[in-house]
Enzyme design. Sequence first.
Site, PDB file in Angstrom:
ATOM      1  CB  CYS A  37      -2.837  25.367 -23.633  1.00 37.49           C
ATOM      2  SG  CYS A  37      -1.537  25.857 -25.134  1.00 37.49           S
ATOM      3  N   GLY A  38      -4.715  25.734 -26.339  1.00 34.97           N
ATOM      4  CA  GLY A  38      -4.918  25.415 -27.704  1.00 34.97           C
ATOM      5  C   GLY A  38      -3.995  24.135 -28.284  1.00 34.97           C
TER       6      GLY A  38
END
Length: 161
Positions: A37-38
């Site tokens: 995930c970012g």
Amino acid sequence: MSDNIYQFSATRNDGTEQSLQEYQNKVVLIVNTASKCGFTPQYEGLQKIYQQYQQYGLEVLAFPCDQFGHQEPGDDGEIAQFCSLNFNTQFPLFKKIEVNGDNAHPLYQYLKSHAKGLLGSQRIKWNFTKFLINRQGEVVKRYAPTAKPESLVLDIKKQLG
């Protein structure tokens, strides 16, 4: 039954069942996490505040979840290895769970009903949504995924007393 997180248990990443009663009198930060995930670099910040404040009674509990953009595709072993190798995490890591929908973990059903999100929504919007729990096991505050762990320090210190 008391109205706090101590009524729940969850399965640790290694398959052992853990009662959340073990965290009585601790300040707890509960986070749904993901490896791709970012926001994944937040693991670093979570580990940093865990190291800084664990001696004063802080616990960080990570609950991997694959409900957002398939960003946690690995099995529990792969997730543990990823966290250890990339971020040297030492806080408790739990088995992959669901946080939304019919199969949402009972702990997350409780957290969402006690600290609603934006516009009163109960739904978890994305990975790295955080819940701060006081020493009585009650939900104090919910934080958006964009809230960096370091930005929670003042609230955490207030709960630690």
